[in-house]
Design a protein around this motif. Structure first.
Motif: not given
Length: 120
Positions: A45-53, A55-71
């Protein structure tokens, strides 16, 4: 495709937390097999979550809130592995246990709040 990945990402997060808790409970009860299988599922699930995350981060264009969420999400994965690994080896006791579980709770709450646009 974006909606599908978002639903996969949310579902994997929910399942990841459930599987992590199951692995931890079985580990503290001394059930070796009941710990190993959920732990390996959590790693998948770590791998699936990272891959989907990603993909979403790239699709949204790296907004700061989702970049912080990724970290924070990467930090949460680290905490899950540390909690399970050190508990298995008997190294996580007393104040260390509290320290890691408080970090886990704070990171999880922040990730959920950022993911559902409550904060940031």
């Amino acid at each position: 495709m974006l909606d599908i990945m978002l639903n996969i990402h949310r579902s994997v997060w929910l399942l990841l937390v459930i599987v992590f808790v199951i692995a931890y409970i079985n580990l503290t009860k001394g059930k070796e097999k009941g710990y190993k299988i959920p732990h390996h599922i959590a790693r998948l699930f770590y791998v699936l979550m990272i891959v989907s995350g990603v993909y979403l981060l790239i699709s949204y264009g790296f907004p700061i809130n989702y970049t912080v969420k990724s970290i924070l999400a990467l930090w949460l994965i680290y905490l899950m592995e540390v909690i399970l690994g050190r508990t298995k080896r008997g190294e996580l006791t007393g104040s260390q246990r509290t320290y890691y579980w408080v970090q886990f709770a704070i990171a999880l709450i922040l990730i959920i709040m950022i993911g559902y646009n409550v904060i940031l």
